[in-house]
Write a protein that holds these residues in place. Sequence first.
Motif, PDB file in Angstrom:
ATOM      1  N   GLY A   1       0.808  -1.219   0.000  1.00 43.36           N
ATOM      2  CA  GLY A   1       0.000   0.000   0.000  1.00 43.36           C
ATOM      3  C   GLY A   1       0.837   1.262   0.000  1.00 43.36           C
ATOM      4  N   VAL A   2       2.004   1.220   0.636  1.00 41.31           N
ATOM      5  CA  VAL A   2       2.863   2.411   0.712  1.00 41.31           C
ATOM      6  C   VAL A   2       3.526   2.697  -0.627  1.00 41.31           C
ATOM      7  CG1 VAL A   2       4.999   3.310   1.709  1.00 41.31           C
ATOM      8  CG2 VAL A   2       3.276   2.294   3.196  1.00 41.31           C
ATOM      9  N   PHE A   3       4.108   1.671  -1.246  1.00 40.42           N
ATOM     10  CA  PHE A   3       4.886   1.893  -2.462  1.00 40.42           C
ATOM     11  C   PHE A   3       4.042   1.836  -3.738  1.00 40.42           C
ATOM     12  CE2 PHE A   3       7.996   0.473   0.696  1.00 40.42           C
ATOM     13  CZ  PHE A   3       8.915   1.500   0.593  1.00 40.42           C
ATOM     14  N   ARG A   4       2.899   1.149  -3.699  1.00 37.70           N
ATOM     15  CA  ARG A   4       1.945   1.123  -4.811  1.00 37.70           C
ATOM     16  C   ARG A   4       2.587   0.689  -6.126  1.00 37.70           C
ATOM     17  NH1 ARG A   4      -1.721   6.584  -3.677  1.00 37.70           N
ATOM     18  NH2 ARG A   4      -1.646   6.438  -1.400  1.00 37.70           N
ATOM     19  N   ASN A   5       3.609  -0.106  -6.004  1.00 42.78           N
ATOM     20  CA  ASN A   5       4.307  -0.619  -7.174  1.00 42.78           C
ATOM     21  C   ASN A   5       4.757  -2.038  -6.844  1.00 42.78           C
ATOM     22  OD1 ASN A   5       6.900  -1.230  -8.759  1.00 42.78           O
ATOM     23  ND2 ASN A   5       6.161   0.599  -9.826  1.00 42.78           N
ATOM     24  N   TYR A   6       4.306  -2.975  -7.654  1.00 37.91           N
ATOM     25  CA  TYR A   6       4.551  -4.393  -7.371  1.00 37.91           C
ATOM     26  C   TYR A   6       6.037  -4.700  -7.254  1.00 37.91           C
ATOM     27  CZ  TYR A   6       4.541  -9.467  -8.268  1.00 37.91           C
ATOM     28  OH  TYR A   6       4.751 -10.827  -8.198  1.00 37.91           O
ATOM     29  N   ARG A   7       6.816  -4.316  -8.242  1.00 39.03           N
ATOM     30  CA  ARG A   7       8.241  -4.653  -8.251  1.00 39.03           C
ATOM     31  C   ARG A   7       8.999  -3.955  -7.127  1.00 39.03           C
ATOM     32  NH1 ARG A   7      10.632  -3.812 -14.137  1.00 39.03           N
ATOM     33  NH2 ARG A   7      12.480  -4.571 -13.023  1.00 39.03           N
ATOM     34  N   LEU A   8       8.682  -2.691  -6.887  1.00 38.69           N
ATOM     35  CA  LEU A   8       9.368  -1.955  -5.830  1.00 38.69           C
ATOM     36  C   LEU A   8       9.023  -2.531  -4.459  1.00 38.69           C
ATOM     37  CD1 LEU A   8      11.188   0.349  -4.941  1.00 38.69           C
ATOM     38  CD2 LEU A   8       9.193   1.873  -4.999  1.00 38.69           C
ATOM     39  N   ALA A   9       7.741  -2.822  -4.242  1.00 40.43           N
ATOM     40  CA  ALA A   9       7.312  -3.397  -2.954  1.00 40.43           C
ATOM     41  C   ALA A   9       7.954  -4.761  -2.720  1.00 40.43           C
ATOM     42  CB  ALA A   9       5.795  -3.513  -2.918  1.00 40.43           C
ATOM     43  N   LEU A  10       8.091  -5.547  -3.796  1.00 33.37           N
ATOM     44  CA  LEU A  10       8.721  -6.863  -3.671  1.00 33.37           C
ATOM     45  C   LEU A  10      10.203  -6.723  -3.321  1.00 33.37           C
ATOM     46  CD1 LEU A  10       7.898  -9.848  -3.973  1.00 33.37           C
ATOM     47  CD2 LEU A  10       8.695  -9.743  -6.333  1.00 33.37           C
ATOM     48  N   SER A  11      10.873  -5.750  -3.931  1.00 30.94           N
ATOM     49  CA  SER A  11      12.292  -5.510  -3.648  1.00 30.94           C
ATOM     50  C   SER A  11      12.489  -5.045  -2.205  1.00 30.94           C
ATOM     51  CB  SER A  11      12.852  -4.466  -4.617  1.00 30.94           C
ATOM     52  OG  SER A  11      12.756  -4.907  -5.943  1.00 30.94           O
ATOM     53  N   ILE A  12      11.626  -4.124  -1.752  1.00 27.27           N
ATOM     54  CA  ILE A  12      11.727  -3.638  -0.374  1.00 27.27           C
ATOM     55  C   ILE A  12      11.437  -4.763   0.613  1.00 27.27           C
ATOM     56  CG2 ILE A  12      10.753  -2.021   1.311  1.00 27.27           C
ATOM     57  CD1 ILE A  12      12.508  -0.699  -0.793  1.00 27.27           C
ATOM     58  N   SER A  13      10.503  -5.649   0.272  1.00 25.91           N
ATOM     59  CA  SER A  13      10.187  -6.785   1.148  1.00 25.91           C
ATOM     60  C   SER A  13      11.396  -7.688   1.334  1.00 25.91           C
ATOM     61  CB  SER A  13       9.023  -7.599   0.560  1.00 25.91           C
ATOM     62  OG  SER A  13       7.850  -6.838   0.495  1.00 25.91           O
ATOM     63  N   SER A  14      12.078  -7.983   0.232  1.00 26.33           N
ATOM     64  CA  SER A  14      13.267  -8.837   0.336  1.00 26.33           C
ATOM     65  C   SER A  14      14.372  -8.132   1.117  1.00 26.33           C
ATOM     66  CB  SER A  14      13.764  -9.224  -1.057  1.00 26.33           C
ATOM     67  OG  SER A  14      14.133  -8.082  -1.795  1.00 26.33           O
ATOM     68  N   LEU A  15      14.498  -6.805   0.932  1.00 27.85           N
ATOM     69  CA  LEU A  15      15.504  -6.045   1.671  1.00 27.85           C
ATOM     70  C   LEU A  15      15.215  -6.075   3.169  1.00 27.85           C
ATOM     71  CD1 LEU A  15      17.919  -4.084   1.761  1.00 27.85           C
ATOM     72  CD2 LEU A  15      16.288  -2.215   1.405  1.00 27.85           C
ATOM     73  N   ILE A  16      13.966  -5.826   3.547  1.00 26.94           N
ATOM     74  CA  ILE A  16      13.584  -5.852   4.963  1.00 26.94           C
ATOM     75  C   ILE A  16      13.790  -7.249   5.542  1.00 26.94           C
ATOM     76  CG2 ILE A  16      11.592  -5.735   6.522  1.00 26.94           C
ATOM     77  CD1 ILE A  16      10.604  -3.358   4.911  1.00 26.94           C
ATOM     78  N   GLY A  17      13.424  -8.266   4.751  1.00 27.17           N
ATOM     79  CA  GLY A  17      13.596  -9.634   5.221  1.00 27.17           C
ATOM     80  C   GLY A  17      15.035  -9.994   5.510  1.00 27.17           C
ATOM     81  N   MET A  18      15.971  -9.422   4.737  1.00 23.81           N
ATOM     82  CA  MET A  18      17.382  -9.705   4.967  1.00 23.81           C
ATOM     83  C   MET A  18      17.957  -8.853   6.090  1.00 23.81           C
ATOM     84  SD  MET A  18      17.870 -12.155   2.975  1.00 23.81           S
ATOM     85  CE  MET A  18      19.596 -12.346   3.372  1.00 23.81           C
ATOM     86  N   VAL A  19      17.565  -7.584   6.145  1.00 24.37           N
ATOM     87  CA  VAL A  19      18.077  -6.690   7.196  1.00 24.37           C
ATOM     88  C   VAL A  19      17.627  -7.157   8.576  1.00 24.37           C
ATOM     89  CG1 VAL A  19      17.925  -4.343   8.127  1.00 24.37           C
ATOM     90  CG2 VAL A  19      18.289  -4.687   5.688  1.00 24.37           C
TER      91      VAL A  19
END
Length: 389
Positions: free
Chosen positions: A292-310
């Motif tokens: 909902g924040v990023f409203r972009n499928y690819r960007l939200a998926l990238s941020i999800s993987s980043l958060i998951g690793m951090v």
Amino acid sequence: MDSNTGLFAIFKREWQRIVSSKICIWGIFVTPLLSMVILLWMMSSGLPSRIPIAVVDLDNTSTSRSLIRQLDAFEKTDIKFKSLSFREARQQMERMEVYAVLTIPQNFSKDAVSGNQPKLVYYTNNAFLISGSLLFQDLKTVSTLAAAAVGLKTGIAKGYTELQIMPIVQPITTQSHPLGNPWLNYSVYLNNMLLPGLLQLLILMFTVSALGSEIKAGTGTKLLKMGNNSILKVIAGKLLPYTIIFSIIALFFMSMLFYYNQFPLHNGFWPMFANYFCLIIAAQGLGVILFGVFRNYRLALSISSLIGMVTFSITGFSFSVLAMNPSLYALSNLFPLRHFFLIYVDQALNGIPIGYSMYQYAALLAFVLLAFFFLGVIKKMFKENVYES
């Protein structure tokens, strides 16, 4: 009621999508279970043992040989090479054949008895943190034992009794009682956080993927019609299959960790299962928030993987958040795994009353509640059905 609409219809549709997708099968079923087997097998011994080291004995007396035998008797140390050349031992360390080198100087026993304070020199390869730290402990211990043995031998030679010497040689005795993990088992320390961390990473990515793939495929408006124009039914129907699957996987994790491997679980099954379940729905809530924040499928998926690793670094199970920068300490509360970790420590390791963990349970549920504020945004995205590559 039309059987092709409503929450159950969306649930059934998503379930069929999961079982027919190779990515979903490998990512949701195979990856966590295979990771569990590999990690538990890798750390099955609990603590590294018989780590190879080299000894350079330039003294070669009965005292130095006794010292070497004492060191070799330690569980974590394996004297693989005995060399008369430090250069050769250093080359063995550079080739990673050994992880430490102990050097006993010439005239070691003679200088020790005469009071000239000879030095034991040891080198550890701390590029490998665990093996280097464990060997450092053993080498430091054997150095202390050697000093005490020399002091005892010198005192007896001067006519003192052992009872008179020991208070001087060892004026303070210590007792060590590790809490929570008295076996110092690395599997208890690591796997109880690595596996839930992996689970959180997968949940984040598949939550975003479940929502974003609808917009990418252009089926957002169709999905809303199936949900009778209720975005809550749409989100609940799409995420419920994942909640059930990941809850079952969490039960597998718990059975292997706490029952098969007998890891500490002082407060029993239910508080820890509630912890896992709250982590699952909190990660799903965070996935909805990110979408909902990023409203972009690819960007939200990238941020999800980043958060998951951090999250592995900022959770605090390997490096205390109290020692981090205050801003990072505050930021750690925005990661569900941080609250999971605190509940795990309190309920599984320390066994304190569950009431002390209510704040952490509430923090996990807060991710779900915050996700409700983004349902309107996601509904609008489904209606517009515009995919931004």
